[in-house]
Design a protein around this motif. Structure first.
Motif, short mmCIF file in Angstrom:
data_model
loop_
_atom_site.label_atom_id
_atom_site.label_comp_id
_atom_site.label_asym_id
_atom_site.label_seq_id
_atom_site.Cartn_x
_atom_site.Cartn_y
_atom_site.Cartn_z
N PHE A 1 -6.75 28.14 5.50
CA PHE A 1 -6.20 29.48 5.33
C PHE A 1 -5.45 29.91 6.59
O PHE A 1 -5.96 29.75 7.70
CB PHE A 1 -7.31 30.51 5.12
N GLU B 1 -2.24 36.78 3.21
CA GLU B 1 -2.25 35.32 3.15
C GLU B 1 -0.85 34.79 3.48
O GLU B 1 0.15 35.34 3.04
CB GLU B 1 -2.65 34.85 1.76
N CYS C 1 -10.75 38.10 0.32
CA CYS C 1 -10.06 36.84 0.09
C CYS C 1 -10.19 36.39 -1.36
O CYS C 1 -9.85 35.27 -1.70
CB CYS C 1 -10.64 35.76 1.00
#
Length: 121
Positions: free
Chosen positions: A18, A113, A3
């Motif tokens: 997220f 993402e 990440c």
């Protein structure tokens, strides 16, 4: 879970949200769910230690969606601490055998993402 390169669409105080997605390999769903019914306590403790909260993973047609919140003040250091944890590395190695990252993910991502397009508290 890499990440480190993420940009954040939202930050409220000390909380970042997220949303991420990833595919499971065909036929891996039941094994994946079985593992997640008994996540190793050391992995859960390290996630908490690294300021991860309110973590959920959803599954539909071999597509995973995860949501979690980061409640710390140094994301890069917390990701590094989690990535260096031996038991977490072992867990990730098992999970990666079951997963198939999206072709459209950014360089360095395993879970892709997602862009937040709406939020209501």
């Amino acid at each position: 879970m890499d990440c480190g390169s993420h940009k954040f669409a939202d930050k409220e105080g000390d909380r970042m949200r997220f949303g991420m997605t990833l595919r499971l390999k065909s036929g891996a769903a039941e094994v994946y769910k079985e593992h997640h019914r008994a996540v190793w306590p050391e992995v859960l403790a390290k996630m908490t230690d690294c300021n991860i909260r309110n973590y959920s993973i959803y599954l539909k047609d071999d597509l995973l969606f995860s949501y979690f919140e980061y409640h710390g003040s140094n994301l890069k250091d917390d990701w590094a601490k989690m990535a260096a944890h031996a038991k977490t590395q072992e867990w990730w190695a098992i999970m990666e055998q079951l997963q198939e990252p999206l072709a459209t993910r950014k360089p360095g991502e395993w879970w892709a993402e997602m862009e937040e397009v709406f939020h209501l508290d």
